[in-house]
Design a protein around this motif. Structure first.
Motif, short mmCIF file in Angstrom:
data_model
loop_
_atom_site.label_atom_id
_atom_site.label_comp_id
_atom_site.label_asym_id
_atom_site.label_seq_id
_atom_site.Cartn_x
_atom_site.Cartn_y
_atom_site.Cartn_z
N MET A 504 0.84 -1.20 0.00
CA MET A 504 0.00 0.00 0.00
C MET A 504 0.88 1.26 0.00
SD MET A 504 -3.25 -0.56 -0.07
CE MET A 504 -3.93 0.90 0.69
N VAL A 505 0.56 2.19 -0.90
CA VAL A 505 1.34 3.42 -1.03
C VAL A 505 0.38 4.60 -1.20
CG1 VAL A 505 3.15 4.62 -2.31
CG2 VAL A 505 3.14 2.12 -2.23
N PRO A 506 0.59 5.70 -0.47
CA PRO A 506 -0.22 6.89 -0.72
C PRO A 506 -0.02 7.38 -2.15
CG PRO A 506 1.03 7.11 1.31
CD PRO A 506 1.56 5.91 0.61
N LEU A 507 -1.06 7.94 -2.75
CA LEU A 507 -1.01 8.31 -4.16
C LEU A 507 0.09 9.32 -4.45
CD1 LEU A 507 -2.66 7.56 -6.69
CD2 LEU A 507 -3.86 9.73 -6.41
N SER A 508 0.27 10.30 -3.60
CA SER A 508 1.31 11.32 -3.84
C SER A 508 2.69 10.68 -3.83
CB SER A 508 1.23 12.42 -2.78
OG SER A 508 1.35 11.87 -1.48
N ARG A 509 2.88 9.69 -2.95
CA ARG A 509 4.16 9.00 -2.89
C ARG A 509 4.34 8.11 -4.12
NH1 ARG A 509 9.12 9.79 -1.70
NH2 ARG A 509 10.27 8.00 -0.87
N CYS A 740 -2.35 8.02 6.51
CA CYS A 740 -1.12 7.42 7.00
C CYS A 740 -0.03 7.49 5.94
CB CYS A 740 -1.37 5.97 7.39
SG CYS A 740 0.11 5.10 7.95
N ALA A 741 1.12 7.99 6.32
CA ALA A 741 2.22 8.13 5.38
C ALA A 741 2.75 6.79 4.90
CB ALA A 741 3.36 8.94 6.03
N PHE A 742 2.46 5.70 5.67
CA PHE A 742 2.93 4.38 5.25
C PHE A 742 2.16 3.87 4.05
CE2 PHE A 742 4.27 3.42 9.87
CZ PHE A 742 5.51 3.98 9.64
N ASN A 743 0.82 4.03 4.10
CA ASN A 743 -0.01 3.32 3.13
C ASN A 743 -1.22 4.07 2.64
OD1 ASN A 743 -1.66 3.16 5.47
ND2 ASN A 743 -0.52 1.31 6.08
N GLY A 744 -1.44 5.27 3.10
CA GLY A 744 -2.56 6.05 2.61
C GLY A 744 -3.90 5.70 3.23
N LEU A 745 -3.93 4.87 4.26
CA LEU A 745 -5.18 4.56 4.94
C LEU A 745 -5.46 5.62 5.99
CD1 LEU A 745 -4.79 0.70 5.34
CD2 LEU A 745 -5.95 1.98 3.53
N SER A 746 -6.56 5.47 6.69
CA SER A 746 -6.89 6.44 7.74
C SER A 746 -5.80 6.42 8.79
CB SER A 746 -8.24 6.09 8.39
OG SER A 746 -9.26 6.14 7.41
N PRO A 747 -5.39 7.60 9.26
CA PRO A 747 -4.26 7.66 10.20
C PRO A 747 -4.60 7.01 11.54
CG PRO A 747 -5.32 9.80 10.01
CD PRO A 747 -5.94 8.94 8.96
N GLY A 748 -3.64 6.33 12.09
CA GLY A 748 -3.79 5.69 13.39
C GLY A 748 -2.76 6.21 14.38
#
Length: 805
Positions: A504-509, A740-748
């Motif tokens: 999983m990767v955030p779109l911007s990354r 989340c900077a790790f994977n783009g999911l909701s921040p935890g």
């Protein structure tokens, strides 16, 4: 009786001839007094070059058929006049236009020589010939020449005749008039010509080719000594100085003429600091204003070019091309170029099935190597050999080989292009269409070369998805093995250049890392029709130019550097329309505006602003993708290439994206700063040739962009996206969030945050469109690496079966 008859006939004949001669002479005097032929001289208008100026008023080029710069008699040094009169007409100031003594003297010499060695025409007669411009030798033409000669002598003073002569005489190599000849032969103003230089020019009017120092330097050198001797004979220079003047001059000039091209002309010496741009402008003006006005009207053309930036772009691109040529044709590969990459996909397929590596073909095959050697080392010898062999077939074959080899070898050099657009005004500020403009290299790649764009196309895919509310800038997308079926029913499995997967990767990354699998998934979420519609709008190209398969996400569509520059300009200009143009306005010799493209563009944009069509894409969409591209340039694949001191050395703010196509055939960098958008492209003219394994846009194209922009601003201060520390005003349709900077999911609680920009939900036909949310991140990055992609899309993001399809 016979004597009386003979006498009567003789007297009758004499009086008849006298009468006819008197009538003819009276007719000549009458015609001379009428001066009808002088209308040809009075109506003669010398061609005045059209001058092109850059946006700062700097002269950058001239357009003309024959360049003429009018001289006044007082501008011509006496020794120049003496040199020409010594050769052409040493009795000029004493005759009335026709020198009968010179005619008799020339006739006697020609009889004794048995051939024509001397003419008897005067300088005024030569001027008459030039004005009449009738090449066919007839009695009628001779009569008109004589008549015009007498009219000129009656109407003008000797000094005025010389002034006209020196402005109209043809002196070879495209030079009309003494001024242009002085520039082509000596790069001097007429006022600065020396005695020796004047003597060399004075022999050219009678035989410009025979006595051309560039075409026949030995003949020119011999004639030069003869002219100096004539000048000494007429008392214009001391006799004991003739040999010294001759020797001193040729000691300096001989190295020049033997290294000069025999085809040198006023065209080759003309001012043109931006040849690809000039040629582009010439085509526009010829269409808008016509050939006659363009080449003879003395127009003043004010363009959008910034010649300082143009020369920086040209220099940096050329250095990059030279360096890449060395790399492409270096010792690691046997000879120039690479093999055609049409089978690379097949190689990859074999490599995925069998546990063996299938290497790229990195050199020419044996036949191509032989062809290259034959062309470079034996072609001329073969051609010479056919001259001694009585066989037309073999001779024709050699010529055909040379013709086809010219195309073959020209494809074996790396080419490139640069174009810069001021995205606030539409000014085209730089246009470099290739390595070097020449008769064999006039293809303007910046405007005309369609090439696959690679990852430089991805921002259009992402922006279309953002506009459709399929994703936000921080949305997590799975980077995992993916296989899909194309419209042709074939399997398609995109791969990243690194060959690994990041989960999983955030779109911007993902955009910063240029992840191909993520881009294909974004396309699938959005739909190819939406992506094509978006790309067609911003690049202003027909939708039929874009393929409909999943590979569209990876930049298989072929676009020109200009079209890419236009697309990125609109992104950088807050989504508003940009109308690039190259000619601002044109003035004629009286200062009247005859063409005004700038006014037309401004009126068009004003009308678009009024009717609401100026916004090509929503400002909110442009804002989000612009922020993502700034993130790419400031912390992605091109960052090191742009900013390192030994590479781009650019320290300012910018946004942009690299693009490298499969098999390393094309490299792009598309970028913008707060003022300008520029595209850099490099590749071969034969699109199937590779630049070499491992050659990427970050390593080749991005440093050129960085060096250009660093020099544009003299290494700072640079303009800022955030003047006074404030960012652009966020459009009302943009929602700021975090993932989340790790994977783009909701921040935890165990996950660092990254920004997430997305568009506000809208409701269409009762359905609310919004960026889908994801489950909260638990901080375990590796958990998502092994998850099946389809399972993830359905369970984690609650995508339905229909949506998955």
């Amino acid at each position: 009786m016979n004597i009386e008859k003979t006498l009567r006939i003789t007297i009758t004949t004499f009086f008849s001839i006298a009468l006819l001669g008197g009538l003819f002479f009276g007719y000549i005097l009458s015609e001379v007094n009428k001066g009808k032929e002088l209308q040809k001289l009075s109506s003669y208008q010398p061609t005045t070059p059209t001058k092109l100026y850059d946006t700062n008023g700097v002269l950058i080029a001239e357009l003309y058929r024959h360049k003429q710069e009018l001289l006044k008699y007082s501008d011509i040094p006496p020794h120049v006049i003496h040199a020409f009169l010594s050769v052409e007409d040493d009795n000029f100031f004493n005759h009335f236009g026709i020198d009968f003594l010179a005619i008799v003297r020339a006739a006697i010499k020609n009889i004794f020589a048995g051939r024509i060695v001397q003419g008897g025409s005067t300088l005024t007669q030569q001027l008459a010939k030039t004005i009449l411009q009738q090449r066919k030798k007839t009695f009628g033409r001779k009569f008109l020449e004589a008549l015009l000669t007498l009219q000129i002598e009656q109407e003008y003073t000797k000094e005025e005749i010389l002034e006209i002569y020196f402005n109209l005489i043809y002196l070879g190599h495209g030079t009309t008039g003494l001024s242009s000849a002085a520039n082509v032969y000596f790069q001097k103003d007429v006022r600065d010509l020396s005695i020796a230089e004047a003597a060399m020019l004075a022999r050219l009017p009678k035989a410009p080719v025979t006595y051309s120092p560039f075409k026949n330097p030995k003949e020119a050198k011999q004639a030069h000594l003869v002219v100096l001797g004539l000048m000494a004979k007429n008392g214009f220079i001391p006799k004991d100085q003739v040999q010294k003047i001759h020797d001193d001059f040729w000691d300096r000039y001989w190295p020049v003429v033997i290294t000069q091209s025999p085809s040198r002309s006023t065209w080759g010496a003309k001012l043109n600091r931006a040849p690809y741009f000039t040629e582009w402008v010439r085509q526009i003006l010829e269409k808008e204003l016509g050939e006659e006005a363009l080449y003879t009207g003395g127009l003043r053309v004010y363009t959008t070019l910034d010649v300082r930036k143009q020369e920086i772009a040209d220099e940096e691109l050329r250095k990059g091309l030279i360096e890449q040529d060395k790399s492409a044709f270096g010792a690691n590969f046997r000879y120039a170029g690479r093999a055609d990459r049409g089978l690379v996909s097949l190689y990859n397929l074999f490599g995925s099935i069998f546990p063996v590596g299938v290497p790229y073909v990195t050199s020419l095959d044996d036949r191509q190597v032989f062809r290259l050697h034959l062309e470079k080392e034996m072609a001329q010898a073969l051609e010479l050999l056919t001259d001694f062999v009585p066989s037309e077939n073999e001779s024709a074959a050699v010529k055909e080989f040379q013709r086809s080899s010219l195309v073959f070898s020209s494809n074996l050099h790396v080419e490139g292009a640069v174009i810069t657009i001021d995205h606030q005004t539409g000014y085209i500020q730089t246009m470099v269409g290739g390595s070097r403009f020449s008769p064999k290299n006039q293809f303007n790649r910046a405007m005309q070369a369609r090439r696959q764009t690679g990852s430089a196309f991805k921002p259009f895919v992402y922006a279309a998805a953002i506009q459709n509310r399929a994703v936000g800038s921080g949305t997590g997308i799975m980077d995992a093995p993916l296989t899909t079926i194309t419209e042709e029913g074939e399997g398609y499995s995109p791969q990243d250049i690194s060959g690994d997967f990041r989960g999983m990767v955030p779109l911007s990354r993902a955009l910063s890392l240029s992840l191909n699998i993520v881009s294909v998934q974004v396309l699938m979420r959005t739909g190819t029709d939406s992506v094509i519609d978006f790309a067609s709008k911003v690049t202003k190209t027909n939708k039929s130019r874009f393929p409909t398969g999943p590979a569209l996400a990876l930049g298989v569509a072929e676009l020109t550097p200009y079209e890419m520059a236009l697309g990125y300009s609109i992104l950088a200009n807050k989504g508003k329309d940009v109308i690039p143009f190259s000619v601002r306005y044109v003035l004629n010799q009286s200062g009247t505006v005859v063409y005004n493209k700038e006014k037309e563009v401004q009126e068009t944009l004003a009308e678009e602003a009024k009717n609401g069509t100026i916004q090509i894409i929503p400002e909110a969409t442009a804002y989000i993708i612009k922020q993502m591209l700034i993130g790419v340039a400031m912390g992605g694949t091109p960052t090191q290439a742009l900013r390192a001191a030994d590479k781009g050395n650019y320290k300012g703010e910018s946004g942009g994206k690299t693009g490298s196509t499969s098999s390393y055939t094309n490299v792009w960098y598309a970028g913008f700063d707060p003022k300008y958008t520029s595209i850099v492209w490099m590749g071969f003219d034969k699109s199937s040739l590779s630049l070499g394994k491992g050659v990427t846009a970050a390593g080749v194209a991005a440093p050129i962009w960085g060096k250009m922009y660093s020099r544009f601003y003299n290494e700072g201060p640079y303009p800022s996206f955030y003047p006074n520390g404030k960012s652009d005003e966020i459009p009302s349709d943009v929602v700021k969030g975090a993932t989340c900077a790790f994977n783009g999911l909701s921040p935890g609680p165990n996950c660092p945050l990254t920004g997430n920009l997305f568009l506000k939900p809208i409701t269409i036909a009762g359905r609310t469109l919004a960026v889908p949310g994801g489950r909260q991140c638990d901080g375990d990055r590796d958990h998502y690496r092994s998850m099946d992609l389809n399972d993830f899309l359905q369970r984690e993001l609650e995508i339905s079966d229909d949506e998955l399809k």
